[in-house]
Design a protein around this motif. Structure first.
Motif, PDB file in Angstrom:
ATOM      1  N   LYS A   2       0.836  -1.205   0.000  1.00  0.00           N
ATOM      2  CA  LYS A   2       0.000   0.000   0.000  1.00  0.00           C
ATOM      3  C   LYS A   2       0.866   1.249   0.000  1.00  0.00           C
ATOM      4  CE  LYS A   2      -3.546  -1.513   2.999  1.00  0.00           C
ATOM      5  NZ  LYS A   2      -2.747  -2.443   3.624  1.00  0.00           N
ATOM      6  N   HIS A   3       2.120   1.074   0.437  1.00  0.00           N
ATOM      7  CA  HIS A   3       3.032   2.224   0.421  1.00  0.00           C
ATOM      8  C   HIS A   3       3.205   2.817  -0.971  1.00  0.00           C
ATOM      9  CE1 HIS A   3       5.579  -1.462   0.233  1.00  0.00           C
ATOM     10  NE2 HIS A   3       6.106  -0.826  -0.782  1.00  0.00           N
ATOM     11  N   LEU A   4       2.850   2.054  -2.005  1.00  0.00           N
ATOM     12  CA  LEU A   4       2.914   2.581  -3.373  1.00  0.00           C
ATOM     13  C   LEU A   4       2.122   3.883  -3.517  1.00  0.00           C
ATOM     14  CD1 LEU A   4       3.902   2.017  -6.301  1.00  0.00           C
ATOM     15  CD2 LEU A   4       1.746   0.822  -6.673  1.00  0.00           C
ATOM     16  N   LYS A  42      10.941   8.655 -13.741  1.00  0.00           N
ATOM     17  CA  LYS A  42      10.042   9.604 -14.396  1.00  0.00           C
ATOM     18  C   LYS A  42      10.381   9.757 -15.888  1.00  0.00           C
ATOM     19  CE  LYS A  42       8.556  14.418 -14.064  1.00  0.00           C
ATOM     20  NZ  LYS A  42       8.605  15.674 -13.303  1.00  0.00           N
ATOM     21  N   ASN A  43      11.673   9.924 -16.182  1.00  0.00           N
ATOM     22  CA  ASN A  43      12.077  10.108 -17.581  1.00  0.00           C
ATOM     23  C   ASN A  43      11.773   8.874 -18.429  1.00  0.00           C
ATOM     24  OD1 ASN A  43      12.976  12.670 -17.027  1.00  0.00           O
ATOM     25  ND2 ASN A  43      15.111  12.053 -16.706  1.00  0.00           N
ATOM     26  N   TRP A  44      11.964   7.701 -17.860  1.00  0.00           N
ATOM     27  CA  TRP A  44      11.667   6.482 -18.625  1.00  0.00           C
ATOM     28  C   TRP A  44      10.173   6.287 -18.804  1.00  0.00           C
ATOM     29  CZ3 TRP A  44      14.299   3.504 -21.876  1.00  0.00           C
ATOM     30  CH2 TRP A  44      15.679   3.723 -21.930  1.00  0.00           C
ATOM     31  N   ALA A  45       9.385   6.725 -17.835  1.00  0.00           N
ATOM     32  CA  ALA A  45       7.929   6.654 -17.990  1.00  0.00           C
ATOM     33  C   ALA A  45       7.513   7.499 -19.196  1.00  0.00           C
ATOM     34  CB  ALA A  45       7.232   7.141 -16.725  1.00  0.00           C
ATOM     35  N   SER A 165       8.815   5.142  -9.123  1.00  0.00           N
ATOM     36  CA  SER A 165       8.652   6.399  -9.847  1.00  0.00           C
ATOM     37  C   SER A 165       8.152   6.124 -11.268  1.00  0.00           C
ATOM     38  CB  SER A 165       9.984   7.158  -9.865  1.00  0.00           C
ATOM     39  OG  SER A 165       9.904   8.285 -10.696  1.00  0.00           O
ATOM     40  N   PHE A 166       8.705   5.098 -11.884  1.00  0.00           N
ATOM     41  CA  PHE A 166       8.280   4.697 -13.235  1.00  0.00           C
ATOM     42  C   PHE A 166       6.778   4.371 -13.239  1.00  0.00           C
ATOM     43  CE2 PHE A 166       7.664   1.354 -16.480  1.00  0.00           C
ATOM     44  CZ  PHE A 166       8.096   2.041 -17.603  1.00  0.00           C
ATOM     45  N   VAL A 167       6.340   3.583 -12.265  1.00  0.00           N
ATOM     46  CA  VAL A 167       4.926   3.194 -12.192  1.00  0.00           C
ATOM     47  C   VAL A 167       4.048   4.421 -11.951  1.00  0.00           C
ATOM     48  CG1 VAL A 167       3.197   1.906 -10.841  1.00  0.00           C
ATOM     49  CG2 VAL A 167       5.387   0.836 -11.424  1.00  0.00           C
ATOM     50  N   SER A 172       0.126   8.158 -14.134  1.00  0.00           N
ATOM     51  CA  SER A 172      -0.296   9.503 -13.707  1.00  0.00           C
ATOM     52  C   SER A 172      -0.735   9.559 -12.251  1.00  0.00           C
ATOM     53  CB  SER A 172      -1.447  10.019 -14.586  1.00  0.00           C
ATOM     54  OG  SER A 172      -1.090   9.943 -15.921  1.00  0.00           O
ATOM     55  N   MET A 173       0.001   8.843 -11.389  1.00  0.00           N
ATOM     56  CA  MET A 173      -0.273   8.913  -9.950  1.00  0.00           C
ATOM     57  C   MET A 173       0.546  10.041  -9.322  1.00  0.00           C
ATOM     58  SD  MET A 173       0.024   4.808  -9.438  1.00  0.00           S
ATOM     59  CE  MET A 173      -0.043   4.657  -7.673  1.00  0.00           C
TER      60      MET A 173
END
Ligand SMILES: [Zn+2]
Length: 175
Positions: A2-4, A42-45, A165-167, A172-173
């Motif tokens: 849940k920490h996600l 973030k950049n890879w997302a 961070s990618f996820v 868009s979380m």
């Protein structure tokens, strides 16, 4: 897991603090290494999002030649629940259906929705292996010194920070 849903910086600190070498990281380095992990994810997302607009991560992972295996069980070792894993040698992502289902129902989401988050997470670990280089090796601490030699270790939590961070940015979380 849940920490996600914690804000990204809090989540990063949470991961860092449970790294086995956290105590070896000088306090003044913490902000910079967290920022490094977050910005790579973030950049890879952004990169992957532009390459595969509106595609699911099941689709994207398969496009990279990864196999996705869904095993109808949960995996708990000690007090750690495993939801998914990535096996670099076999180019395989394994999803533990029962673990993900339990997580999904707690959140009031469907298994299919949540599965995508875990595939994205493991896909980032694939990118680390094939394109980015392991984030855990981007920052090293001295574990111990012996006879004038320094023994250095990477920080595994940095891989997790990058993956989170990618996820978050892929779905868009996070801003
Ligand atoms: Zn991971």
């Amino acid at each position: 897991m849940k920490h996600l849903f914690l804000p990204m910086e809090e989540l990063a600190l949470f991961e860092l603090k449970r790294d086995r070498y956290f105590d070896k990281i000088p306090y003044e380095d913490i902000a910079a290494i967290i920022e490094d992990g977050i910005s790579i994810g973030k950049n890879w997302a952004k990169t992957i999002g532009e390459m595969y607009p509106k595609k699911s991560f099941s689709h994207i992972a398969k496009a990279y030649g990864l196999k996705i295996l869904e095993e109808d069980r949960e995996l708990i070792i000690g007090d750690v629940i495993f939801y998914s894993e990535f096996y670099s040698g076999k180019k395989e992502i394994v999803i533990y259906i029962k673990s993900v289902e339990a997580w999904a129902s707690e959140l009031g989401k469907t298994y299919e929705e949540c599965k995508e988050l875990f595939i994205a997470h493991e896909f980032f670990h694939y990118l680390e292996c094939e394109e980015i280089g392991l984030l855990s090796n981007r920052y090293k601490v001295t574990n111990f010194k012996l006879a004038g030699f320094k023994f250095q270790c990477g920080i595994k939590a940095l891989s997790e920070i990058g993956a989170h961070s990618f996820v978050k940015h892929s779905f868009s979380m996070e801003e």
